[in-house]
Design an enzyme around this catalytic site. Structure first.
Site, mmCIF file in Angstrom:
data_model
loop_
_atom_site.group_PDB
_atom_site.id
_atom_site.type_symbol
_atom_site.label_atom_id
_atom_site.label_comp_id
_atom_site.label_asym_id
_atom_site.label_seq_id
_atom_site.Cartn_x
_atom_site.Cartn_y
_atom_site.Cartn_z
ATOM 1 N N ALA A 226 0.870 -1.177 0.000
ATOM 2 C CA ALA A 226 0.000 0.000 0.000
ATOM 3 C C ALA A 226 0.909 1.230 0.000
ATOM 4 C CB ALA A 226 -0.880 -0.012 1.238
ATOM 5 N N GLY B 204 0.633 -4.906 0.957
ATOM 6 C CA GLY B 204 -0.604 -4.972 0.170
ATOM 7 C C GLY B 204 -0.384 -5.656 -1.179
ATOM 8 N N GLU C 54 -0.730 -9.219 -0.510
ATOM 9 C CA GLU C 54 -2.155 -9.468 -0.247
ATOM 10 C C GLU C 54 -2.959 -9.446 -1.553
ATOM 11 O OE1 GLU C 54 -1.983 -6.322 2.668
ATOM 12 O OE2 GLU C 54 -2.648 -7.683 4.241
ATOM 13 N N GLU D 262 4.880 -4.790 6.939
ATOM 14 C CA GLU D 262 4.170 -3.694 7.621
ATOM 15 C C GLU D 262 4.696 -3.477 9.039
ATOM 16 O OE1 GLU D 262 2.708 -6.190 5.964
ATOM 17 O OE2 GLU D 262 1.081 -5.436 4.708
HETATM 18 N N1 CAA Z 1 4.635 3.237 -0.746
HETATM 19 C C1 CAA Z 1 5.050 4.397 -1.278
HETATM 20 N N2 CAA Z 1 6.221 4.518 -1.934
HETATM 21 C C2 CAA Z 1 6.991 3.433 -2.039
HETATM 22 C C3 CAA Z 1 6.616 2.182 -1.506
HETATM 23 C C4 CAA Z 1 5.364 2.100 -0.823
HETATM 24 N N3 CAA Z 1 4.893 0.963 -0.301
HETATM 25 N N4 CAA Z 1 7.589 1.278 -1.764
HETATM 26 C C5 CAA Z 1 8.548 1.944 -2.444
HETATM 27 N N5 CAA Z 1 8.190 3.236 -2.618
HETATM 28 C C6 CAA Z 1 8.953 4.290 -3.322
HETATM 29 C C7 CAA Z 1 10.138 4.775 -2.516
HETATM 30 O O1 CAA Z 1 9.740 5.739 -1.563
HETATM 31 C C8 CAA Z 1 11.035 5.328 -3.593
HETATM 32 O O2 CAA Z 1 10.563 6.597 -3.956
HETATM 33 P P1 CAA Z 1 11.615 7.814 -4.217
HETATM 34 O O3 CAA Z 1 12.387 7.355 -5.434
HETATM 35 O O4 CAA Z 1 10.742 8.999 -4.472
HETATM 36 O O5 CAA Z 1 12.468 7.892 -2.998
HETATM 37 C C9 CAA Z 1 10.769 4.402 -4.782
HETATM 38 O O6 CAA Z 1 9.527 3.740 -4.505
HETATM 39 C C10 CAA Z 1 11.840 3.336 -4.922
HETATM 40 O O7 CAA Z 1 11.956 2.664 -3.685
HETATM 41 P P2 CAA Z 1 13.374 2.459 -2.936
HETATM 42 O O8 CAA Z 1 14.316 3.563 -3.279
HETATM 43 O O9 CAA Z 1 13.081 2.232 -1.484
HETATM 44 O O10 CAA Z 1 13.875 1.116 -3.654
HETATM 45 P P3 CAA Z 1 14.827 -0.009 -3.049
HETATM 46 O O11 CAA Z 1 15.144 -0.904 -4.199
HETATM 47 O O12 CAA Z 1 15.949 0.581 -2.271
HETATM 48 O O13 CAA Z 1 13.903 -0.820 -1.977
HETATM 49 C C11 CAA Z 1 11.883 -1.898 -1.216
HETATM 50 C C12 CAA Z 1 12.782 -1.537 -2.415
HETATM 51 C C13 CAA Z 1 12.594 -2.929 -0.296
HETATM 52 C C14 CAA Z 1 10.623 -2.528 -1.795
HETATM 53 C C15 CAA Z 1 11.546 -0.630 -0.383
HETATM 54 O O14 CAA Z 1 11.081 0.377 -1.279
HETATM 55 C C16 CAA Z 1 10.514 -0.811 0.675
HETATM 56 O O15 CAA Z 1 10.804 -1.336 1.743
HETATM 57 N N6 CAA Z 1 9.222 -0.409 0.394
HETATM 58 C C17 CAA Z 1 8.159 -0.450 1.354
HETATM 59 C C18 CAA Z 1 7.623 -1.867 1.528
HETATM 60 C C19 CAA Z 1 6.521 -1.889 2.592
HETATM 61 O O16 CAA Z 1 6.745 -1.561 3.742
HETATM 62 N N7 CAA Z 1 5.294 -2.296 2.178
HETATM 63 C C20 CAA Z 1 4.169 -2.355 3.064
HETATM 64 C C21 CAA Z 1 3.327 -1.112 2.933
HETATM 65 S S1 CAA Z 1 2.013 -1.003 4.124
HETATM 66 C C22 CAA Z 1 0.796 -2.019 3.533
HETATM 67 O O17 CAA Z 1 0.925 -2.641 2.489
HETATM 68 C C23 CAA Z 1 -0.467 -2.105 4.386
HETATM 69 C C24 CAA Z 1 -1.471 -3.124 3.959
HETATM 70 O O18 CAA Z 1 -1.463 -4.282 4.408
HETATM 71 C C25 CAA Z 1 -2.552 -2.799 3.033
#
Ligand code: CAA
Length: 259
Positions: free
Chosen positions: A67, A110, A113, A133
């Protein structure tokens, strides 16, 4: 709207309806607008009598990294409750036609999911699965705590959800989270191929079979068996049942019409 701006890209290939998530700059993070567009396109394909199977894909780099965290960061309990963002997920859950997921790269939160809302999952060897998360102070909210243990069992699901660690494509395959793992160059083509193979079967039998399998997660065994039996009997009211069985007896390929 240009391709750059479309949150999803949709096209058809014969009886297969294809949807690609398209927010490359944020690794296909799922915001409410994208989810609304996705649910609407899924419903369009579900109603289209010419579409038998749906393929859902991301990019090679990311199926979806969860998400959209930026979108949720400043929400309150009341705003989260009022916007009811998971209502769109319920619409995807109700899609009757088989959904084949073509998963490559990040499949997290998400995103994982959403993958679990699909029926057959073709994963690239590069795919990584997780529910991270917990790292951002929350927990899965779109079914992760319910569907992941049903796929992986309690101990591994707890490990993934509580530690936030990722599973490789091979681990996901070994534990029944995905259907097949293929080389990264072929993940999308393979998913479309699988979708065409499924689309060559009887469309009503496909929908009933999907309904039957999903029922297995909702009911005690005896009720599920009774439900299955009724669906099985109902298929004898279709032309496709006559065609399928006659074709077998006459040693020819069946032509199904979805009637
Ligand atoms: N939401 C918003 N933006 C996101 C994102 C997310 N879930 N995942 C990645 N991005 C964005 C980053 O902020 C980044 O943007 P900028 O270039 O503007 O900085 C861009 O995508 C590229 O990401 P990274 O630079 O972080 O790329 P990476 O290769 O170094 O890492 C990753 C990749 C491990 C996937 C890392 O991006 C990450 O940990 N993302 C978040 C994953 C996460 O926590 N997901 C759970 C979300 S909460 C949820 O899903 C709730 C639910 O159950 C419904």
């Amino acid at each position: 709207m240009s391709h750059e701006e479309s949150l999803i890209l949709a096209e058809t290939d014969g009886h297969v309806g294809i949807i690609r998530l398209n927010r490359p700059k944020v690794l296909n993070a799922l915001n409410p607008e994208l989810m609304a567009a996705l649910a609407a396109q899924m419903e369009t394909y579900d109603k289209d009598p010419g579409i038998y199977v749906i393929v859902l894909s991301g990019s090679e780099k990311a199926w979806a990294a969860g998400a959209d965290i930026g979108d949720m960061a400043e929400q309150s309990v009341v705003s989260m409750y009022e916007r009811d963002q998971f209502a769109t997920w319920e619409r995807i859950k109700r899609v009757k036609k088989p959904i084949v997921a073509a998963v490559s790269g990040w499949c997290l939160g998400g995103g994982c999911e959403l993958m679990m809302h699909c029926d057959v999952v073709i994963a690239s060897e590069t795919a990584q699965f997780g529910q991270p998360e917990i790292n951002i102070g929350v927990m899965p909210g779109a079914g992760g705590t319910q569907r992941l243990p049903r796929a992986l069992g309690k101990a591994l699901a707890m490990d993934v959800i509580l530690s936030g660690r990722f599973l490789s494509a091979q681990e996901a395959l070994d534990h029944g989270l995905v259907s097949r793992v293929v080389p990264k160059e072929h993940f999308f083509a393979e998913a479309v191929k699988v979708a065409h193979a499924i689309a060559s079967k009887g469309p009503i039998a496909l929908r009933f079979a999907k309904e039957g399998v999903l029922k297995a997660f909702e009911t005690p065994l005896s009720e599920g068996l009774e439900f299955e039996r009724k669906l099985f009997y109902m298929l004898f009211a279709t032309e496709d049942q006559k065609e399928g069985m006659r074709a077998f007896v006459e040693k020819r390929k069946p032509t199904f019409k979805g009637k």
